[in-house]
Each structure stands twice: as C-alpha cells, then as structure tokens.
Design a protein around this motif. Structure first.
Motif, mmCIF file in Angstrom:
data_model
loop_
_atom_site.group_PDB
_atom_site.id
_atom_site.type_symbol
_atom_site.label_atom_id
_atom_site.label_comp_id
_atom_site.label_asym_id
_atom_site.label_seq_id
_atom_site.Cartn_x
_atom_site.Cartn_y
_atom_site.Cartn_z
ATOM 1 N N ILE A 157 24.984 -99.342 -47.470
ATOM 2 C CA ILE A 157 23.776 -98.519 -47.315
ATOM 3 C C ILE A 157 23.325 -97.958 -48.656
ATOM 4 C CG2 ILE A 157 22.822 -96.422 -46.272
ATOM 5 C CD1 ILE A 157 24.683 -96.939 -43.867
ATOM 6 N N MET A 158 24.263 -97.405 -49.418
ATOM 7 C CA MET A 158 23.884 -96.813 -50.715
ATOM 8 C C MET A 158 23.329 -97.868 -51.669
ATOM 9 S SD MET A 158 26.744 -93.844 -51.437
ATOM 10 C CE MET A 158 28.175 -94.918 -51.242
ATOM 11 N N GLN A 159 23.917 -99.046 -51.656
ATOM 12 C CA GLN A 159 23.413 -100.110 -52.521
ATOM 13 C C GLN A 159 22.005 -100.517 -52.100
ATOM 14 O OE1 GLN A 159 25.636 -103.792 -52.452
ATOM 15 N NE2 GLN A 159 24.809 -104.424 -54.431
ATOM 16 N N ALA A 160 21.799 -100.676 -50.797
ATOM 17 C CA ALA A 160 20.476 -101.073 -50.297
ATOM 18 C C ALA A 160 19.428 -100.016 -50.592
ATOM 19 C CB ALA A 160 20.550 -101.343 -48.792
ATOM 20 N N GLU A 161 19.830 -98.748 -50.563
ATOM 21 C CA GLU A 161 18.889 -97.646 -50.758
ATOM 22 C C GLU A 161 18.737 -97.232 -52.218
ATOM 23 O OE1 GLU A 161 16.877 -96.032 -48.656
ATOM 24 O OE2 GLU A 161 17.432 -97.307 -46.950
ATOM 25 N N GLY A 162 19.715 -97.611 -53.053
ATOM 26 C CA GLY A 162 19.629 -97.262 -54.471
ATOM 27 C C GLY A 162 20.038 -95.841 -54.794
ATOM 28 N N PHE A 163 21.027 -95.313 -54.067
ATOM 29 C CA PHE A 163 21.520 -93.957 -54.312
ATOM 30 C C PHE A 163 23.012 -93.997 -54.621
ATOM 31 C CE2 PHE A 163 17.666 -93.102 -51.965
ATOM 32 C CZ PHE A 163 17.194 -91.911 -52.507
ATOM 33 N N THR A 164 23.475 -93.032 -55.420
ATOM 34 C CA THR A 164 24.895 -92.889 -55.725
ATOM 35 C C THR A 164 25.537 -91.972 -54.681
ATOM 36 O OG1 THR A 164 24.557 -90.925 -57.097
ATOM 37 C CG2 THR A 164 24.395 -93.092 -58.188
ATOM 38 N N PRO A 165 26.870 -91.947 -54.600
ATOM 39 C CA PRO A 165 27.523 -91.040 -53.644
ATOM 40 C C PRO A 165 27.129 -89.575 -53.837
ATOM 41 C CG PRO A 165 29.090 -92.674 -54.396
ATOM 42 C CD PRO A 165 27.842 -92.861 -55.223
ATOM 43 N N SER A 166 27.000 -89.129 -55.077
ATOM 44 C CA SER A 166 26.653 -87.720 -55.314
ATOM 45 C C SER A 166 25.232 -87.386 -54.859
ATOM 46 C CB SER A 166 26.829 -87.365 -56.792
ATOM 47 O OG SER A 166 25.917 -88.097 -57.589
ATOM 48 N N GLU A 167 24.405 -88.417 -54.685
ATOM 49 C CA GLU A 167 23.025 -88.217 -54.215
ATOM 50 C C GLU A 167 22.900 -88.446 -52.703
ATOM 51 O OE1 GLU A 167 20.578 -89.960 -58.055
ATOM 52 O OE2 GLU A 167 21.470 -91.384 -56.639
ATOM 53 N N THR A 168 24.032 -88.704 -52.061
ATOM 54 C CA THR A 168 24.019 -89.100 -50.655
ATOM 55 C C THR A 168 24.685 -88.054 -49.777
ATOM 56 O OG1 THR A 168 24.077 -91.427 -51.300
ATOM 57 C CG2 THR A 168 24.715 -90.914 -49.040
ATOM 58 N N PHE A 169 24.067 -87.800 -48.635
ATOM 59 C CA PHE A 169 24.584 -86.852 -47.643
ATOM 60 C C PHE A 169 24.768 -87.602 -46.328
ATOM 61 C CE2 PHE A 169 22.587 -84.503 -50.913
ATOM 62 C CZ PHE A 169 23.223 -83.272 -50.983
ATOM 63 N N PHE A 170 25.800 -87.223 -45.584
ATOM 64 C CA PHE A 170 26.137 -87.952 -44.350
ATOM 65 C C PHE A 170 26.623 -86.986 -43.295
ATOM 66 C CE2 PHE A 170 29.653 -90.027 -41.914
ATOM 67 C CZ PHE A 170 28.876 -90.913 -41.181
ATOM 68 N N THR A 171 26.229 -87.256 -42.041
ATOM 69 C CA THR A 171 26.779 -86.480 -40.931
ATOM 70 C C THR A 171 27.132 -87.408 -39.773
ATOM 71 O OG1 THR A 171 26.503 -84.534 -39.505
ATOM 72 C CG2 THR A 171 24.558 -85.948 -39.805
ATOM 73 N N ASP A 172 28.222 -87.063 -39.103
ATOM 74 C CA ASP A 172 28.747 -87.850 -37.988
ATOM 75 C C ASP A 172 29.569 -86.895 -37.132
ATOM 76 O OD1 ASP A 172 30.517 -89.793 -36.486
ATOM 77 O OD2 ASP A 172 29.543 -91.241 -37.800
ATOM 78 N N ASP A 173 29.627 -87.141 -35.843
ATOM 79 C CA ASP A 173 30.446 -86.286 -34.989
ATOM 80 C C ASP A 173 31.933 -86.617 -35.106
ATOM 81 O OD1 ASP A 173 29.559 -88.715 -33.665
ATOM 82 O OD2 ASP A 173 30.532 -87.981 -31.843
ATOM 83 N N ARG A 174 32.250 -87.800 -35.622
ATOM 84 C CA ARG A 174 33.650 -88.219 -35.736
ATOM 85 C C ARG A 174 34.219 -87.878 -37.105
ATOM 86 N NH1 ARG A 174 35.106 -93.917 -33.112
ATOM 87 N NH2 ARG A 174 36.759 -93.506 -34.622
ATOM 88 N N LEU A 175 35.330 -87.143 -37.097
ATOM 89 C CA LEU A 175 35.940 -86.687 -38.340
ATOM 90 C C LEU A 175 36.425 -87.845 -39.207
ATOM 91 C CD1 LEU A 175 36.812 -84.334 -40.114
ATOM 92 C CD2 LEU A 175 38.952 -84.231 -38.798
ATOM 93 N N ASP A 176 36.943 -88.925 -38.602
ATOM 94 C CA ASP A 176 37.432 -90.049 -39.410
ATOM 95 C C ASP A 176 36.315 -90.678 -40.228
ATOM 96 O OD1 ASP A 176 36.315 -91.011 -36.999
ATOM 97 O OD2 ASP A 176 37.598 -92.781 -36.970
#
Length: 198
Positions: free
Chosen positions: A149-168
């Motif tokens: 996803i980050m490669q397709a979108e052109g963002f680095t991890p530090s520029e990326t935010f993520f949320t999910d209900d699953r802790l893993d």
C-alpha cells in the motif's frame, strides 16, 4: 499524510458480528469448529484470492465429509447469504474529514463474497482507494500488505497512519514504523488523530 482504515470492525461490523448465529446454525458447528474446518479448507487462500469462493466451499464440504459426516454440507455461499454489516457513521464522518487534506484509503482482509457486498452497499466509496487482500494477493498482518500500500501510494511509514480493531494487525504496522492505533470507537480515534483534521 496517508491514513489506512480497516473495514470490518472499524467502518462496518464484521461478518461474525452481523450474522454469526444463523451462519453457525445452518452449518451445525461452533465458531471454533468452523475455524478448524475453514483452515483445513484453505481459508487463507480465499483471503488472498488464490482460490474462488466456490472452491473454498467445495473444500469445506470435503473436510466435513471426512471428519464429521453427520454435519450438513454448505449448499451455497453462506459467507454472502449471512453477511449483513452495519455501518459506523462516526468512522465514516472521520474519513470524510480526513480526506479534506489527506489521502485516505481502505486496507482490508476480505474475500470475494464480502467484497461484492461492500461494493453494492457503497462502503468503499468513502475512500480514495481500496486495497483488499483478495485483490492484492497478500493479507494482514504480513508486512508486505502494508508495504504494498505504501509503495502504491508513495508514502513512507512515518507519513502513514493505520487503524484496525485487531491488535496483531496494529502491532505488525507499528513494527514497520507506521503510526498505528487500535480501533475501539470512532470518538477515540478522532481524538487520537484530531490534530490532522482541519
């Protein structure tokens, strides 16, 4: 910034919250029994689009015939028939607010049956793009899911935010340096990300 939202458990209820009692009753199994049979029927291959829903249910029926012949066989796509998700309007409102100034995408583990249902309901229409495991060939919590996803979108991890209900899944994203928050409520997530909402 790039914001990645999970679908089930965040934007809508999950399959096992929306129709599980009728689903398990129809198959004559418990949640644990179904998961055991489904793993042997290669549910993971279904998740990443390597087999069709029809093939999965054939596999499932074969497993049941071998291990518990007294149980009913699946006669159609019960993943589709018993999936009735409920939308979380608070999450949808947050997505709309973030999209005013940021790229907001859906990153979901799903199968064709549920993909079709969400498409019909317009649940993916709130996003700039949707990355679904059954379409991209990799599923959370595999690091390659996030990296794709980050490669397709052109963002680095530090520029990326993520949320999910699953802790893993959240922990897998954090391990890559992504700003990840476990979803509890739309209100709590809005508070966590409020400085990015203008």
């Amino acid at each position: 910034m790039l914001f990645i939202f999970d679908m089930g458990g965040v934007v809508t209820t999950t399959f096992f919250h929306s129709g599980k009692s009728r689903f398990f009753e129809k198959l004559g199994v418990t949640y644990k029994e179904f998961n055991d049979f489904a793993a042997k029927a290669d549910l993971h291959a279904l998740d990443i689009g390597q087999i069709t829903v029809k093939q999965f249910w054939k596999n499932y029926n074969d497993v049941v015939a071998r291990e518990r012949s007294e149980l009913p066989r699946a006669e159609s796509d019960y993943f589709r028939l018993y999936f009735h998700p409920i939308r979380n309007e608070g999450t949808v409102e947050l997505i709309r607010d973030l999209r005013k100034n940021h790229r907001v995408v859906c990153g979901t583990n799903t199968i064709d049956s549920h993909w079709e249902n969400h498409m019909e309901r317009g649940d993916y229409s709130f996003f700039d793009q949707t990355y679904a495991s059954n379409k991209i060939g990799v599923a959370k919590p595999d690091a390659a899911f996030f990296e794709t996803i980050m490669q397709a979108e052109g963002f680095t991890p530090s520029e990326t935010f993520f949320t999910d209900d699953r802790l893993d899944n959240v922990e897998a994203a954090r391990a890559l340096g992504i700003n990840a928050v476990q979803f509890t409520t739309a209100e709590d997530l809005r508070k966590a990300w409020e400085k990015y909402i203008i």
